[in-house]
Design a protein around this motif. Sequence first.
Motif, PDB file in Angstrom:
ATOM      1  N   ARG A   1      49.774  35.606  23.276  1.00 36.58           N
ATOM      2  CA  ARG A   1      48.653  36.117  24.080  1.00 36.58           C
ATOM      3  C   ARG A   1      48.615  37.613  24.026  1.00 36.58           C
ATOM      4  O   ARG A   1      49.446  38.342  23.967  1.00 36.58           O
TER       5      ARG A   1
ATOM      6  N   TYR B   1      39.866  23.885  14.670  1.00 35.62           N
ATOM      7  CA  TYR B   1      40.362  23.566  15.998  1.00 35.62           C
ATOM      8  C   TYR B   1      41.206  24.698  16.580  1.00 35.62           C
ATOM      9  O   TYR B   1      40.982  25.128  17.702  1.00 35.62           O
ATOM     10  N   LEU B   2      42.202  25.155  15.832  1.00 35.20           N
ATOM     11  CA  LEU B   2      43.109  26.177  16.351  1.00 35.20           C
ATOM     12  C   LEU B   2      42.568  27.591  16.176  1.00 35.20           C
ATOM     13  O   LEU B   2      42.954  28.490  16.917  1.00 35.20           O
TER      14      LEU B   2
ATOM     15  N   SER C   1      42.417  22.104  11.105  1.00 29.71           N
ATOM     16  CA  SER C   1      43.229  22.956  11.986  1.00 29.71           C
ATOM     17  C   SER C   1      42.639  24.356  12.086  1.00 29.71           C
ATOM     18  O   SER C   1      42.751  25.007  13.122  1.00 29.71           O
TER      19      SER C   1
ATOM     20  N   ARG D   1      39.692  28.863  16.845  1.00 35.64           N
ATOM     21  CA  ARG D   1      38.950  29.329  18.019  1.00 35.64           C
ATOM     22  C   ARG D   1      39.881  29.757  19.149  1.00 35.64           C
ATOM     23  O   ARG D   1      39.504  30.530  20.008  1.00 35.64           O
ATOM     24  N   ARG D   2      41.057  29.211  19.151  1.00 39.36           N
ATOM     25  CA  ARG D   2      41.997  29.477  20.230  1.00 39.36           C
ATOM     26  C   ARG D   2      42.902  30.685  19.963  1.00 39.36           C
ATOM     27  O   ARG D   2      43.687  31.053  20.816  1.00 39.36           O
ATOM     28  N   ILE D   3      42.786  31.271  18.785  1.00 37.55           N
ATOM     29  CA  ILE D   3      43.566  32.464  18.458  1.00 37.55           C
ATOM     30  C   ILE D   3      42.768  33.671  18.921  1.00 37.55           C
ATOM     31  O   ILE D   3      41.662  33.912  18.444  1.00 37.55           O
ATOM     32  N   GLU D   4      43.344  34.433  19.828  1.00 44.22           N
ATOM     33  CA  GLU D   4      42.612  35.542  20.433  1.00 44.22           C
ATOM     34  C   GLU D   4      42.751  36.847  19.654  1.00 44.22           C
ATOM     35  O   GLU D   4      41.865  37.678  19.699  1.00 44.22           O
TER      36      GLU D   4
ATOM     37  N   ARG E   1      48.423  30.857  18.072  1.00 47.62           N
ATOM     38  CA  ARG E   1      47.670  30.443  19.261  1.00 47.62           C
ATOM     39  C   ARG E   1      48.488  30.674  20.517  1.00 47.62           C
ATOM     40  O   ARG E   1      47.955  31.023  21.562  1.00 47.62           O
TER      41      ARG E   1
END
Length: 105
Positions: free
Chosen positions: A105, A21-22, A18, A24-27, A102
């Motif tokens: 934004r 996977y996740l 996780s 990379r999606r946390i900005e 994630r």
Amino acid sequence: MLPADYVFGIAVALVVASNFYLGRRIERERVAMQWGPSGEPTWYAPKWLAMWGMPAFMVAVRLLIWLASTYAPQSVHSVELGIVIFSVIAAGSHVFVLMKARAVR
């Protein structure tokens, strides 16, 4: 090796997967780690600590359980059940925190 260690190994693998996977999606560079009754975050941690602190914490707790059951077995009860419950709760809460981070934004 206890049969509960298989559950522990799967939980650590889930946490690491996780993270990849996740993560990379946390900005954001800071991740909310706890929420108050109003639903607002009460404190934040750096992204790297929020992601990689949990696997380190899980291994440290498992080491502590092993030390206690090896050197003070009369003080330890239901080791396997404790390992399974800890593994499920730690992995579940970690995935929850990453999914919540994630979505922000």
